[in-house]
Structure formats: structure tokens, C-alpha cells
Design a protein around this motif. Structure first.
Motif, PDB file in Angstrom:
ATOM      1  N   ASP A  69      -1.040  11.893  -1.802  1.00 35.65           N
ATOM      2  CA  ASP A  69      -1.744  11.756  -3.057  1.00 35.65           C
ATOM      3  C   ASP A  69      -2.682  10.574  -2.928  1.00 35.65           C
ATOM      4  OD1 ASP A  69      -2.372  12.323  -5.687  1.00 35.65           O
ATOM      5  OD2 ASP A  69      -0.625  11.312  -6.514  1.00 35.65           O
ATOM      6  N   ALA A  70      -3.015   9.988  -4.029  1.00 37.76           N
ATOM      7  CA  ALA A  70      -3.910   8.835  -4.042  1.00 37.76           C
ATOM      8  C   ALA A  70      -3.289   7.657  -3.272  1.00 37.76           C
ATOM      9  CB  ALA A  70      -4.208   8.415  -5.470  1.00 37.76           C
ATOM     10  N   THR A  71      -4.151   6.832  -2.726  1.00 36.53           N
ATOM     11  CA  THR A  71      -3.734   5.612  -2.062  1.00 36.53           C
ATOM     12  C   THR A  71      -3.798   4.488  -3.084  1.00 36.53           C
ATOM     13  OG1 THR A  71      -4.499   6.416   0.068  1.00 36.53           O
ATOM     14  CG2 THR A  71      -4.241   4.038  -0.169  1.00 36.53           C
ATOM     15  N   LYS A  72      -2.679   3.782  -3.246  1.00 33.92           N
ATOM     16  CA  LYS A  72      -2.589   2.748  -4.265  1.00 33.92           C
ATOM     17  C   LYS A  72      -2.197   1.429  -3.615  1.00 33.92           C
ATOM     18  CE  LYS A  72      -1.065   6.204  -7.523  1.00 33.92           C
ATOM     19  NZ  LYS A  72      -0.271   7.286  -6.959  1.00 33.92           N
ATOM     20  N   ILE A  73      -2.741   0.358  -4.141  1.00 40.27           N
ATOM     21  CA  ILE A  73      -2.423  -0.976  -3.678  1.00 40.27           C
ATOM     22  C   ILE A  73      -1.635  -1.671  -4.782  1.00 40.27           C
ATOM     23  CG2 ILE A  73      -3.393  -3.207  -3.021  1.00 40.27           C
ATOM     24  CD1 ILE A  73      -5.798  -1.554  -1.944  1.00 40.27           C
ATOM     25  N   GLY A  74      -0.527  -2.302  -4.410  1.00 40.92           N
ATOM     26  CA  GLY A  74       0.258  -3.045  -5.373  1.00 40.92           C
ATOM     27  C   GLY A  74       1.052  -2.195  -6.339  1.00 40.92           C
ATOM     28  N   TYR A  75       1.314  -0.969  -6.002  1.00 44.38           N
ATOM     29  CA  TYR A  75       1.950  -0.046  -6.941  1.00 44.38           C
ATOM     30  C   TYR A  75       3.418  -0.363  -7.102  1.00 44.38           C
ATOM     31  CZ  TYR A  75       2.721   4.320  -9.405  1.00 44.38           C
ATOM     32  OH  TYR A  75       3.009   5.245 -10.346  1.00 44.38           O
ATOM     33  N   VAL A  90       0.859  -1.191   0.000  1.00 46.99           N
ATOM     34  CA  VAL A  90       0.000   0.000   0.000  1.00 46.99           C
ATOM     35  C   VAL A  90       0.891   1.236   0.000  1.00 46.99           C
ATOM     36  CG1 VAL A  90      -1.750   1.317   1.263  1.00 46.99           C
ATOM     37  CG2 VAL A  90      -1.840  -1.171   1.284  1.00 46.99           C
ATOM     38  N   LEU A  91       0.543   2.203  -0.839  1.00 44.73           N
ATOM     39  CA  LEU A  91       1.286   3.455  -0.931  1.00 44.73           C
ATOM     40  C   LEU A  91       0.316   4.620  -0.925  1.00 44.73           C
ATOM     41  CD1 LEU A  91       3.841   5.212  -1.713  1.00 44.73           C
ATOM     42  CD2 LEU A  91       3.162   4.808  -4.085  1.00 44.73           C
ATOM     43  N   ASN A  92       0.601   5.625  -0.118  1.00 42.33           N
ATOM     44  CA  ASN A  92      -0.120   6.891  -0.182  1.00 42.33           C
ATOM     45  C   ASN A  92       0.924   7.955  -0.467  1.00 42.33           C
ATOM     46  OD1 ASN A  92      -0.872   9.537   1.532  1.00 42.33           O
ATOM     47  ND2 ASN A  92      -2.655   8.652   0.530  1.00 42.33           N
ATOM     48  N   GLY A  93       0.925   8.445  -1.670  1.00 39.69           N
ATOM     49  CA  GLY A  93       1.904   9.441  -2.076  1.00 39.69           C
ATOM     50  C   GLY A  93       1.976   9.482  -3.586  1.00 39.69           C
ATOM     51  N   ASN A  94       2.809  10.339  -4.075  1.00 39.35           N
ATOM     52  CA  ASN A  94       2.947  10.522  -5.505  1.00 39.35           C
ATOM     53  C   ASN A  94       4.196   9.800  -5.991  1.00 39.35           C
ATOM     54  OD1 ASN A  94       2.492  11.410  -8.060  1.00 39.35           O
ATOM     55  ND2 ASN A  94       3.306  13.451  -7.722  1.00 39.35           N
ATOM     56  N   ASN A  95       4.201   8.487  -5.888  1.00 44.09           N
ATOM     57  CA  ASN A  95       5.285   7.624  -6.345  1.00 44.09           C
ATOM     58  C   ASN A  95       6.570   7.781  -5.531  1.00 44.09           C
ATOM     59  OD1 ASN A  95       3.478   7.002  -8.358  1.00 44.09           O
ATOM     60  ND2 ASN A  95       4.347   8.481  -9.759  1.00 44.09           N
ATOM     61  N   ASP A  96       6.512   8.391  -4.383  1.00 45.02           N
ATOM     62  CA  ASP A  96       7.700   8.611  -3.569  1.00 45.02           C
ATOM     63  C   ASP A  96       7.399   8.129  -2.153  1.00 45.02           C
ATOM     64  OD1 ASP A  96       9.746   9.619  -1.932  1.00 45.02           O
ATOM     65  OD2 ASP A  96      10.033  11.354  -3.215  1.00 45.02           O
ATOM     66  N   TRP A  97       8.170   7.198  -1.662  1.00 40.18           N
ATOM     67  CA  TRP A  97       7.889   6.588  -0.360  1.00 40.18           C
ATOM     68  C   TRP A  97       8.024   7.562   0.799  1.00 40.18           C
ATOM     69  CZ3 TRP A  97      11.765   6.186   3.318  1.00 40.18           C
ATOM     70  CH2 TRP A  97      13.062   6.450   2.880  1.00 40.18           C
ATOM     71  N   ARG A  98       8.535   8.754   0.581  1.00 34.95           N
ATOM     72  CA  ARG A  98       8.698   9.709   1.674  1.00 34.95           C
ATOM     73  C   ARG A  98       7.510  10.633   1.847  1.00 34.95           C
ATOM     74  NH1 ARG A  98      13.889  12.402  -0.395  1.00 34.95           N
ATOM     75  NH2 ARG A  98      12.678  12.049  -2.260  1.00 34.95           N
ATOM     76  N   GLU A  99       6.448  10.486   1.088  1.00 38.17           N
ATOM     77  CA  GLU A  99       5.389  11.488   1.076  1.00 38.17           C
ATOM     78  C   GLU A  99       4.284  11.256   2.093  1.00 38.17           C
ATOM     79  OE1 GLU A  99       4.396  11.345  -2.995  1.00 38.17           O
ATOM     80  OE2 GLU A  99       5.975  12.718  -3.560  1.00 38.17           O
ATOM     81  N   GLY A 100       3.597  10.172   2.024  1.00 43.21           N
ATOM     82  CA  GLY A 100       2.477   9.912   2.918  1.00 43.21           C
ATOM     83  C   GLY A 100       2.804   8.748   3.837  1.00 43.21           C
ATOM     84  N   TYR A 101       2.417   7.546   3.393  1.00 43.40           N
ATOM     85  CA  TYR A 101       2.787   6.334   4.110  1.00 43.40           C
ATOM     86  C   TYR A 101       2.973   5.238   3.080  1.00 43.40           C
ATOM     87  CZ  TYR A 101      -2.290   5.762   3.726  1.00 43.40           C
ATOM     88  OH  TYR A 101      -3.575   5.703   3.265  1.00 43.40           O
TER      89      TYR A 101
END
Length: 171
Positions: free
Chosen positions: A165-171, A84-95
């Protein structure tokens, strides 16, 4: 039992189509499927450009407390496969909740606290095997679980960027 009132995203494998994965929480953060395929009772991500976009609803933005749980079965682990990623393709942005390959296949949870990115790393994930994983941040501490075994993670911090940014699964 899942408490619908405390979940902000609940993607139940009984409620999906080739294009959508309906959120069972009261917040309706339905996921739009991009390239992931349904295979053997789960979504299959090819590791290239497949993901499920659950949107950028404010309920999915966190900097104080979060828990993420998932069932995963990686075929292989190379680079940093995201759960799970919340951010704009950068692991330092959201979670971000992901695996770290670096010869150890460890589980990692990173959370942007608004002043620093805190991340914890622990455990080992087997490939070709279903594994239940969970990561939690209580506002101060990070906890990681693999198959219901609690691991004490090594915790570090780094500079951050504030661009949730958007929350993405499996990104």
C-alpha cells in the motif's frame, strides 16, 4: 553524496512545508503530512496518528532489494514505533523499518519477499539522542547499521500477506 538516479525517495529537510515534504528524487513521491509537526529542525510524531504519506507509486514497492536510512530521535520507545512502513497498517505486507521496544530498544527491518516475510533485529537505540539508522536487504541478507556501526542481525521469517500500500513515514 546522494545519487538522484538510484533513489526512489529522498526527503531533504530543506524542502518541506506544514502540509508537504517534497521528494528530491526523480520519481516525485512527495509526502503529505498528516498531524506531524515541525519542531526543532525535524518532524515530530506524537506516536498516535501522525505520519507522512508518500503514496503508493510502484517505484516504492520492493520485494528484492531495498535500503532505508534515517536520522531519528525517539523521546521514548514503546510498542513498535515505525520509521518507514509500506503496507496497509500490517508489518507483514510490504516492508517496514521500525524499533522494537520489548525491553531492548532494538532496530528491525522486515521485508516481504513475495514468499515469506524476512526480518532482522539487532543493536540498541538510545532515547533522547539523535541516531543515524540504516537497514538494507540485498535480496538474500539483511544488514542493520546504527551510527555507522554494522550489526549482524538475528534473522527470522514469518508468513506474509501480499497487500502493499502507501509508503508512510512515522506511522
Amino acid at each position: 553524496m546522494i545519487d538522484r538516479d538510484s533513489c526512489v525517495l529522498w526527503l531533504d529537510l530543506k524542502y518541506f512545508s506544514e502540509s508537504y515534504w517534497w521528494d528530491r528524487s526523480r520519481y516525485r513521491n512527495d509526502g503529505v503530512v498528516h498531524g506531524a509537526k515541525w519542531k526543532a529542525n525535524s518532524f515530530y510524531f506524537d506516536g498516535s496518528n501522525d505520519y507522512i504519506d508518500c503514496g503508493s507509486n510502484s517505484y516504492l514497492q520492493f520485494d528484492d532489494k531495498i535500503t532505508i536510512v534515517a536520522w531519528i530521535k525517539p523521546e521514548s520507545i514503546s510498542r513498535y514505533p515505525v520509521i518507514v512502513l509500506n503496507g496497509n497498517n500490517d508489518w507483514r505486507e510490504g516492508y517496514v523499518f521500525y524499533l522494537r521496544s520489548l525491553a531492548d530498544n532494538m532496530l528491525r527491518l522486515g521485508v516481504n519477499t513475495g514468499t515469506k516475510l524476512r526480518y532482522g533485529t539487532a543493536g540498541n537505540i538510545d532515547t533522547e539522542k539523535w541516531t543515524y539508522v540504516a537497514g538494507s536487504f540485498d535480496g538474500s541478507n539483511i544488514y542493520l547499521y546504527i551510527n555507522n556501526i554494522k550489526y549482524t542481525p538475528t534473522v527470522n521469517s514469518a508468513d506474509y500477506t501480499q497487500n502493499m500500500d502507501a509508503t508512510k513515514i512515522g506511522y
